[in-house]
Write a protein that holds these residues in place. Structure first.
Motif, PDB file in Angstrom:
ATOM      1  N   ARG A 365       0.840  -1.066  -0.015  1.00 14.03           N
ATOM      2  CA  ARG A 365      -0.021   0.064  -0.188  1.00 14.03           C
ATOM      3  C   ARG A 365       0.848   1.245  -0.117  1.00 14.03           C
ATOM      4  N   ASP A 410       0.228   6.353   4.891  1.00 13.45           N
ATOM      5  CA  ASP A 410      -0.741   7.171   5.221  1.00 13.45           C
ATOM      6  C   ASP A 410      -0.270   8.109   6.411  1.00 13.45           C
ATOM      7  N   ARG A 437      -5.204   9.143   3.551  1.00 15.37           N
ATOM      8  CA  ARG A 437      -5.747   8.003   4.182  1.00 15.37           C
ATOM      9  C   ARG A 437      -6.266   6.799   3.182  1.00 15.37           C
ATOM     10  N   ASP A 438      -5.625   5.692   3.404  1.00 15.65           N
ATOM     11  CA  ASP A 438      -6.116   4.677   2.527  1.00 15.65           C
ATOM     12  C   ASP A 438      -5.381   4.845   1.119  1.00 15.65           C
TER      13      ASP A 438
END
Length: 840
Positions: A365, A410, A437-438
């Motif tokens: 991520r 994040d 965020r995310d």
């Protein structure tokens, strides 16, 4: 696990520990024997767990099959055995009985289990009950059994010597909320490793706790891994319960069995699994049995599971957050208390696993910050530098003024935009806070205000005679066009608002970007302006009418000529290590100039005639470099060069045009560094630490950072402690506002003299030793080029008070030389020095 070093009377400084990326497979030990059962699990290319089971239902050896399904299991002796096959997410399967006698090898073929687990069909345990994981045949025990099988398959990924892992390691410091980013190091790649870190002894962790103080005063924080969760001692001291997590996942929560009776630091958390088949998804944990004021809720860890095509498992991503503690001393009472000043985070992201020619990639991520930069009129700005403060992330805007920074985690980042045209603005560069965020961030837009808007904003807090007009303008050199700092501007007018003496004169000084500001001109009246400085031709009087709320009028001073010689200086570094290179030779053959770098890689060449030159840089063991630079009259040229030991074509040259006076400042600074009397902190170290100068100096040898007695946000620096002095003036002590009354037990502190760009910032104390205290949180490290600290009066150079600075001196040099580091212009928010009238 992380290590935190305890610095005496200063701070607990983080030493990067490591997260355990992968967990070990627990294999039941068996005695060596000649009897062996071998075989194959049919119909699979995945690795599965196989266990040898005797007629009395005892479990013996356990192994992981290879990708063809083959296995060998040692038997404890002669007898009848069967093979149990455990495939995560499916019902267990078993073989027919096989007879083992003498030295014969038992042969068996087992069918792959094909019946999926359905957790939803199993009974739900009592709500909130915390019990052993396998106590009852219900949804909790079934979910744990399936997750356990997957976690045991971690073993193959870490013990097979033909599997190599590539992982990205990141470290950053966060606010106590665990989200706002203060500093972040550049990611480091660990390539071709069999195991990221050795496993910790789970039995030892349960016995002695998950947070421990070492003999050297450091604190070690240990993470929760599958190896810990699978250990029998962990199950003896912890209980489990089922926690709903929505339609897709279930939570297997774990916590200490007797939290009140056991004082050892422990852990609690949740293992999130697939709600249908029980396959692990996410592991998160926090610390228990610790002082809640020293371990905020954001402290703990989290790991994301991934499954490889061969059926083995690993952590795709894992992070751990730990508190950074500081011992603070109140300068009024002398009391010392521990407090959390920030959070240290280390994150490991698995990029790929390699087996021979086969590569399994893992997608980690990450997020992206995008935005645009516009000038005050709304047009795109090309070539603006975008900096994520406290980190090494950088970007430049394109033709359309847009930018993109990819690969961020994040968090809440502070982002600033800089451009040469922004240096002309009277306000500090805009800093935006971007929340990621995310992986999704709100687009960021930078649009600095026009000078007249900035003037109106700055004059709101100024003292004014009545209705008033603000005058703002830029003072430039009439030849080079360079903005000039420190130029006096005289303002003359007739003021009908003032009784008795209407003829009025004021004087202000140009500050950041060469701007002057006067906030108290009379409306509707003519005003005469004149810029002048000793040794230069001043401008003629300029007449303006104060007819609007803000009036802009630029001025010029003839300070240079186009043929005026200038100076070239810079730093030579090793490109790989970043270390300065001593004794590098810098030559300008056409100008007959050359210089050698000092121990800090610094060089300087004064009096270089303007022109286009090829600058040659050489050093034994490095590839020679040649840089073409245009030297401009009336300005200093900073040339920073990086050298490498091989002949690969490289970049690594930075050329900056800076105010001429900064050349002399940096040359004088280098001379003082060579003498070695002070303690010097350069720009690179300041940028790594980030934040304010108070934060950057915390924990440095011989420096004490004190908390203010009246405002919690204030931080004062002491280089010499006057604890042997009483607080009274008669004893020569330096009292601080809010300190207790003088007395034999009272403390006093000896505060240093502070200089910014060569100008004194604070005043000497009247009737006492030392200087007035200065709040160091007002200085931002991103604005600072270097800091000098002289910790005793004998070491202070004469330019900074010499022996008169009884408590030492702190000298701050800003990046542009002469630029104010506070948000104000020169001396003139409210009119500056006045004559011929009443001070406004």
């Amino acid at each position: 696990m992380f290590d935190l070093l305890v610095a005496p009377r200063a701070s607990l400084r983080p030493h990067a520990g490591r997260l355990v990326l992968l967990a070990a497979l627990m294999i039941v030990p068996t005695p060596s024997a000649a009897q062996t059962v071998e075989g194959r699990v049919a119909g699979t290319e995945e690795r599965v767990l196989v266990t040898l089971v005797s007629e009395d239902a005892r479990l013996h050896s356990r192994r992981v099959t290879d990708r063809t399904g083959a296995f060998q299991l040692p038997a404890p002796g002669e007898g009848r055995y069967r093979i149990r096959v455990d495939r995560p997410g499916y019902e267990s399967g078993q073989s027919e009985w096989v007879e083992v006698a003498g030295r014969e090898r038992g042969q068996v073929v087992v069918d792959l289990p094909e019946t999926p687990i359905d957790l939803e069909a199993l009974p739900i345990p009592s709500p909130g009950s915390c019990r052993p994981a396998l106590a009852l045949p219900d949804r909790l025990s079934a979910a744990w059994r399936e997750a356990e099988e997957a976690m045991r398959l971690f073993d193959w990924a870490e013990t097979a010597d033909h599997v190599l892992f590539d992982a990205l390691v990141r470290q950053r410091q966060l606010e106590n909320d665990g989200f706002t980013v203060l500093r972040e190091e550049a990611p480091r790649m660990r390539e071709s490793v069999l195991r990221i870190t050795p496993p910790e002894d789970a039995d030892d962790l349960v016995e002695h706790g998950f947070i421990r103080e070492a003999e050297d005063g450091s604190y070690r924080y240990f993470a929760v891994t599958p190896e810990v969760l699978l250990h029998p001692r962990f199950h003896q001291t912890h209980c489990f319960r089922l926690q709903e997590g929505g339609e897709a996942v279930l939570g297997i929560a774990f916590e200490p069995r007797n939290p009140g009776a056991d004082p050892r630091p422990d852990v609690a958390g949740i293992l999130w699994v697939d709600a249908v088949q029980g396959l692990p998804v996410l592991l998160e944990f926090e610390y228990r049995n610790v002082d809640p004021t020293l371990v905020p809720p954001s402290v703990g860890g989290e790991s994301i599971f991934t499954r490889f095509p061969d059926g083995s498992w690993a952590f795709a991503e894992s992070w751990q957050r730990l508190p950074v503690l500081q011992l603070r001393e109140d300068i009024g009472s002398g009391a010392e208390t521990w407090s959390v000043i920030e959070i240290l985070e280390e994150r490991v992201q698995l990029r790929q696993a390699r087996v021979g020619e086969e590569v399994w990639s893992v997608t980690s991520r990450s997020g992206e910050i995008t935005g645009s930069v516009l000038d005050p009129l709304g047009a795109p700005v090309r070539g603006a530098e975008i900096r994520v403060l406290g980190t090494s992330w950088r970007a430049r805007t394109g033709e359309d003024g847009t930018f993109s920074i990819d690969g961020l985690l994040d968090g809440a980042y502070r982002v600033a935009a800089e451009h040469s045209s922004f240096d002309d603005l009277p306000l500090a560069p805009e800093v935006a806070t971007v929340e990621l965020r995310d992986g999704v961030a709100t687009p960021t837009r930078f649009a600095p205000p026009v000078p007249t808007v900035a003037a109106a904003r700055l004059c709101q807090s100024a003292t004014r005679t009545g209705a008033a007009v603000a005058l703002i303008g830029q003072v430039r050199d009439s030849i080079s066009g360079e903005p000039l700092v420190g130029i006096g501007v005289t303002v003359r007018f007739t003021d009908p608002r003032r009784e008795g003496s209407p003829r009025h004169e004021a004087r202000v000084t140009s500050g950041a970007g060469g701007y002057y500001l006067y906030c108290d001109a009379p409306p509707g009246e003519p005003v005469r302006l004149r810029a002048e400085t000793p040794g230069a031709d001043g401008s003629d009087d300029v007449r303006v009418y104060a007819s609007r709320e803000v009036v802009r009028q630029d001025l010029s001073v003839r300070l240079s000529t186009r043929a005026q010689p200038t100076g070239v200086f810079g730093i030579i570094r090793d490109q790989d290590s970043g270390d300065p290179i001593e004794q590098a030779l810098i030559r300008i053959p056409e100008a007959d100039r050359q210089a050698l770098t000092g121990r800090n890689g610094f060089f300087s060449m004064p009096d270089v005639t303007p022109g286009l030159y090829a600058i040659e840089v050489s050093h034994i063991g490095y590839r020679d470099r040649e840089i073409v630079v245009r030297v401009e009259g009336g300005a200093a040229m900073q040339v920073n060069v990086e050298l490498r030991t091989d002949a690969i074509p490289i970049e690594g040259i930075t050329v900056s045009v800076l105010p001429r006076r900064l050349f002399s400042d940096m040359v004088d600074l280098q001379h003082r560094i060579d003498l070695g009397f002070g303690d010097f902190v350069m720009r690179e170290e300041l940028q790594l630490r980030g934040g304010t100068l108070a934060t950057a100096l915390t924990g440095r040898a011989g420096v004490r950072v004190l908390t203010g007695p009246t405002r919690a946000g204030e931080r004062f620096v002491v280089l010499r402690t006057a604890r042997d002095l009483n607080s009274g003036v008669g004893a020569g002590g330096a009292e601080v506002r809010g300190a207790p009354a003088a007395g034999p037990e009272a403390f006093s502190f000896c505060f240093p003299a502070v200089f910014v760009d060569g100008r004194r910032w604070n005043q000497r104390r009247l009737g006492g030793i030392g200087d007035e205290p200065v709040d160091f949180t007002q200085f931002i490290t991103d604005d600072i080029e270097a800091v000098e600290m002289y910790k005793g009066s004998a070491s202070v150079p004469g330019a900074f008070g010499g022996g008169g600075a009884a408590c030492g001196a702190v000298v701050i040099w800003t990046r542009r030389g002469g630029r104010e580091v506070r948000s104000e212009l020169g001396s003139g928010r409210g009119g500056g020095e006045e004559s011929g009238g009443v001070q406004p």
